[in-house]
Write a protein that holds these residues in place. Structure first.
Motif, PDB file in Angstrom:
ATOM      1  N   MET A 188       0.831  -1.198   0.000  1.00  0.00           N
ATOM      2  CA  MET A 188       0.000   0.000   0.000  1.00  0.00           C
ATOM      3  C   MET A 188       0.870   1.255   0.000  1.00  0.00           C
ATOM      4  O   MET A 188       0.557   2.244  -0.674  1.00  0.00           O
ATOM      5  CB  MET A 188      -0.935  -0.003   1.209  1.00  0.00           C
ATOM      6  CG  MET A 188      -1.907   1.173   1.253  1.00  0.00           C
ATOM      7  SD  MET A 188      -3.025   1.245  -0.163  1.00  0.00           S
ATOM      8  CE  MET A 188      -4.223  -0.014   0.308  1.00  0.00           C
ATOM      9  N   GLY A 189       1.985   1.212   0.738  1.00  0.00           N
ATOM     10  CA  GLY A 189       2.893   2.351   0.760  1.00  0.00           C
ATOM     11  C   GLY A 189       3.484   2.632  -0.605  1.00  0.00           C
ATOM     12  O   GLY A 189       3.608   3.794  -1.018  1.00  0.00           O
ATOM     13  N   ILE A 190       3.846   1.578  -1.323  1.00  0.00           N
ATOM     14  CA  ILE A 190       4.378   1.743  -2.680  1.00  0.00           C
ATOM     15  C   ILE A 190       3.299   2.305  -3.601  1.00  0.00           C
ATOM     16  O   ILE A 190       3.526   3.260  -4.350  1.00  0.00           O
ATOM     17  CB  ILE A 190       4.900   0.397  -3.220  1.00  0.00           C
ATOM     18  CG1 ILE A 190       6.073  -0.102  -2.378  1.00  0.00           C
ATOM     19  CG2 ILE A 190       5.315   0.528  -4.680  1.00  0.00           C
ATOM     20  CD1 ILE A 190       6.509  -1.514  -2.712  1.00  0.00           C
ATOM     21  N   SER A 191       2.111   1.717  -3.551  1.00  0.00           N
ATOM     22  CA  SER A 191       1.031   2.119  -4.463  1.00  0.00           C
ATOM     23  C   SER A 191       0.570   3.543  -4.213  1.00  0.00           C
ATOM     24  O   SER A 191       0.350   4.319  -5.154  1.00  0.00           O
ATOM     25  CB  SER A 191      -0.158   1.151  -4.324  1.00  0.00           C
ATOM     26  OG  SER A 191       0.213  -0.162  -4.656  1.00  0.00           O
ATOM     27  N   MET A 192       0.428   3.921  -2.939  1.00  0.00           N
ATOM     28  CA  MET A 192      -0.083   5.251  -2.622  1.00  0.00           C
ATOM     29  C   MET A 192       0.928   6.349  -2.905  1.00  0.00           C
ATOM     30  O   MET A 192       0.585   7.535  -2.874  1.00  0.00           O
ATOM     31  CB  MET A 192      -0.527   5.315  -1.161  1.00  0.00           C
ATOM     32  CG  MET A 192      -1.802   4.531  -0.867  1.00  0.00           C
ATOM     33  SD  MET A 192      -3.205   5.003  -1.919  1.00  0.00           S
ATOM     34  CE  MET A 192      -3.531   6.660  -1.310  1.00  0.00           C
ATOM     35  N   ILE A 221      -0.775  -6.604  -7.055  1.00  0.00           N
ATOM     36  CA  ILE A 221      -1.495  -6.271  -8.284  1.00  0.00           C
ATOM     37  C   ILE A 221      -2.848  -5.655  -7.964  1.00  0.00           C
ATOM     38  O   ILE A 221      -3.252  -4.639  -8.550  1.00  0.00           O
ATOM     39  CB  ILE A 221      -1.665  -7.519  -9.159  1.00  0.00           C
ATOM     40  CG1 ILE A 221      -0.288  -8.043  -9.591  1.00  0.00           C
ATOM     41  CG2 ILE A 221      -2.530  -7.225 -10.373  1.00  0.00           C
ATOM     42  CD1 ILE A 221      -0.340  -9.352 -10.341  1.00  0.00           C
ATOM     43  N   TRP A 222      -3.565  -6.255  -7.006  1.00  0.00           N
ATOM     44  CA  TRP A 222      -4.906  -5.758  -6.669  1.00  0.00           C
ATOM     45  C   TRP A 222      -4.839  -4.426  -5.931  1.00  0.00           C
ATOM     46  O   TRP A 222      -5.679  -3.536  -6.157  1.00  0.00           O
ATOM     47  CB  TRP A 222      -5.646  -6.800  -5.838  1.00  0.00           C
ATOM     48  CG  TRP A 222      -5.888  -8.069  -6.584  1.00  0.00           C
ATOM     49  CD1 TRP A 222      -5.247  -9.265  -6.424  1.00  0.00           C
ATOM     50  CD2 TRP A 222      -6.817  -8.254  -7.659  1.00  0.00           C
ATOM     51  NE1 TRP A 222      -5.728 -10.188  -7.327  1.00  0.00           N
ATOM     52  CE2 TRP A 222      -6.695  -9.600  -8.093  1.00  0.00           C
ATOM     53  CE3 TRP A 222      -7.738  -7.429  -8.297  1.00  0.00           C
ATOM     54  CZ2 TRP A 222      -7.464 -10.124  -9.123  1.00  0.00           C
ATOM     55  CZ3 TRP A 222      -8.506  -7.945  -9.332  1.00  0.00           C
ATOM     56  CH2 TRP A 222      -8.368  -9.281  -9.727  1.00  0.00           C
ATOM     57  N   ILE A 223      -3.841  -4.264  -5.053  1.00  0.00           N
ATOM     58  CA  ILE A 223      -3.686  -2.992  -4.341  1.00  0.00           C
ATOM     59  C   ILE A 223      -3.325  -1.883  -5.325  1.00  0.00           C
ATOM     60  O   ILE A 223      -3.842  -0.754  -5.243  1.00  0.00           O
ATOM     61  CB  ILE A 223      -2.611  -3.117  -3.243  1.00  0.00           C
ATOM     62  CG1 ILE A 223      -3.096  -4.090  -2.154  1.00  0.00           C
ATOM     63  CG2 ILE A 223      -2.290  -1.759  -2.630  1.00  0.00           C
ATOM     64  CD1 ILE A 223      -2.049  -4.424  -1.109  1.00  0.00           C
ATOM     65  N   LEU A 224      -2.458  -2.195  -6.284  1.00  0.00           N
ATOM     66  CA  LEU A 224      -2.079  -1.214  -7.300  1.00  0.00           C
ATOM     67  C   LEU A 224      -3.280  -0.842  -8.167  1.00  0.00           C
ATOM     68  O   LEU A 224      -3.486   0.336  -8.484  1.00  0.00           O
ATOM     69  CB  LEU A 224      -0.956  -1.785  -8.163  1.00  0.00           C
ATOM     70  CG  LEU A 224      -0.390  -0.869  -9.252  1.00  0.00           C
ATOM     71  CD1 LEU A 224       0.229   0.383  -8.634  1.00  0.00           C
ATOM     72  CD2 LEU A 224       0.640  -1.618 -10.095  1.00  0.00           C
ATOM     73  N   LEU A 225      -4.095  -1.834  -8.544  1.00  0.00           N
ATOM     74  CA  LEU A 225      -5.290  -1.559  -9.346  1.00  0.00           C
ATOM     75  C   LEU A 225      -6.248  -0.653  -8.584  1.00  0.00           C
ATOM     76  O   LEU A 225      -6.808   0.303  -9.159  1.00  0.00           O
ATOM     77  CB  LEU A 225      -5.987  -2.872  -9.714  1.00  0.00           C
ATOM     78  CG  LEU A 225      -7.334  -2.732 -10.446  1.00  0.00           C
ATOM     79  CD1 LEU A 225      -7.149  -1.980 -11.759  1.00  0.00           C
ATOM     80  CD2 LEU A 225      -7.963  -4.113 -10.684  1.00  0.00           C
TER      81      LEU A 225
END
Length: 418
Positions: free
Chosen positions: A251-255, A331-335
């Protein structure tokens, strides 16, 4: 002119350093801390972030406009009134927040850190907003860098050279020192403004009027932020504290995408959208929306592609098998994050027109949809239930805001002419 350009470049550079520092911190914590410790860190950060809204009540949305409408001789009285409201909110909400520890939602070992960091973060947040409102952007950026960036770099270096310092107490102590440094700088700058009006009696009528204005937007904010807080606690319940560490990392990477969008695109485009709409500049508004859409979609797509390419080598560098085993979560968190980011395109289109109601409704519905979707997915795929619930929730928000933008925007201002 040169001095002004230098200040703007300095401001952008400091903001950029803050973003990079926050982005890198999560990697170093994942490398030096155990997954369970990273999970606790993620829970505390999310809970502090959500609790800030209870202590501030989003009152700044009203007080900032009021300050800019008044003469500086009156600012002291307004700030004094806002300070009185904040003390009341502290008295109301700080004691019940202890239930977080009584109910074992957070471990008692971080009890003291939680309240110290919460109060520091809130005061610094309000100081930063005040500095931005009075066009002290450079000082506001320095305050932000001290509270969010500098300490992150220092603690990463300390952990790298001192293995005995690789624990949460060191992280929270560094965060506290950064918050104190930011507080001192912010207070000194406000004092140097020479504001007057501090001897005025507290205007309770003004406070009540402001609460009525801020309440509707607060409900929407609490709902959407509730999604980003409930997700961690729910994921811990379904998968355990160690696997939560992987969730917090991903989540930290994606956000980070949202941080880059906020600083590099949204902050520069949406003021122009507001101005174009108020001046009835149809062409300017459409151009601004097109620019917002293209830049958001392109940056989101590029970020997602790069993230998918580097996540494997990155997890190998962390040398924690648990993170590699949970890579499917990413993958799902990034989506979900990309859907949230694209949803900001119609969001700012509505906000620029003063169409707050669909924004509020969509945020409230997002929390309801997230709860229902996650509960349904948990019956069959418990480990994926939370990120799948986020995807469904943010897709619904995207559809709601997009349809509302098309329906409520006057035809000449629409991005696509029918």
């Amino acid at each position: 002119m040169l001095a002004r350009n230098f200040l703007q470049l300095s401001n952008i550079a400091i903001r950029g350093l803050t973003l990079v520092s926050k982005f890198l911190l999560i990697f170093f914590l994942a490398r030096f801390l155990e997954p369970a410790e990273l999970g606790v860190y993620g829970l505390l950060v999310a809970t502090v972030g959500y609790s800030l809204y209870l202590l501030g009540f989003d009152f700044y949305t009203y007080s900032t406009r009021e300050l800019l409408k008044r003469k500086r001789q009156e600012w002291g009285g307004l700030l004094k009134a806002q300070g009185a409201l904040i003390l009341i909110l502290y008295a109301i909400f700080l004691p019940p927040l202890s239930l977080i520890f009584i109910n074992d939602l957070l471990p008692m070992s971080v009890f003291g850190w939680f309240f110290v960091l919460l109060i520091l973060e809130h005061i610094n947040q309000e100081l930063g907003r005040l500095l931005v409102a009075v066009s002290e952007q450079l000082c506001a950026s320095l305050v932000l860098f001290l509270r969010s960036g500098l300490w992150a770099v220092l603690v990463a270096g300390l952990m790298f050279y001192r293995p005995d310092m690789r624990n949460l107490d060191v992280v929270f102590a560094a965060w506290t020192l950064g918050g104190l440094a930011a507080l001192v700088l912010g207070v000194l700058r406000v004092r140097s403004m020479g504001l007057s009006g501090w001897r005025q009696q507290i205007d309770w009528v003004w406070i009540i009027k402001g609460l009525k204005v801020a309440l509707a937007l607060l409900v929407a904010t609490l709902a959407i932020r509730g999604v980003f807080t409930l997700d961690r606690y729910w994921f811990q319940e379904l998968a355990g504290l160690e696997v939560l560490g992987a969730y917090v990392l991903f989540m930290g990477i994606s956000m980070a995408l949202m941080s880059f969008l906020d600083a590099g695109i949204f902050a520069f485009i949406y003021p122009g959208l507001i101005s174009a709409y108020q001046q009835k500049n149809e062409v300017g508004f459409r151009r601004g929306m097109l620019k917002l859409m293209l830049q958001t979609v392109c940056l989101s797509g590029a970020f997602a592609l790069i993230a998918l390419l580097v996540i494997g080598p990155l997890l190998a560098w962390l040398d924690k098998p648990l993170y590699s085993e949970q890579q499917g979560l990413f993958i799902w968190i990034l989506l979900a994050t990309v859907l949230y980011a694209i949803g900001m395109i119609p969001h700012y289109g509505l906000y620029a027109q003063g169409r707050d109601r669909p924004i509020i409704y969509s945020h409230v519905v997002s929390l309801i949809v997230f709860v229902l979707a996650t509960w349904s997915f948990a019956q069959h795929w418990p480990h994926l239930a939370v990120p799948l619930g986020l995807c469904v929730s943010f897709f619904c928000v995207l559809c709601w805001k997009s349809w509302s933008f098309h329906r409520l925007t006057p035809a000449p201002y629409r991005l696509f002419q029918s």
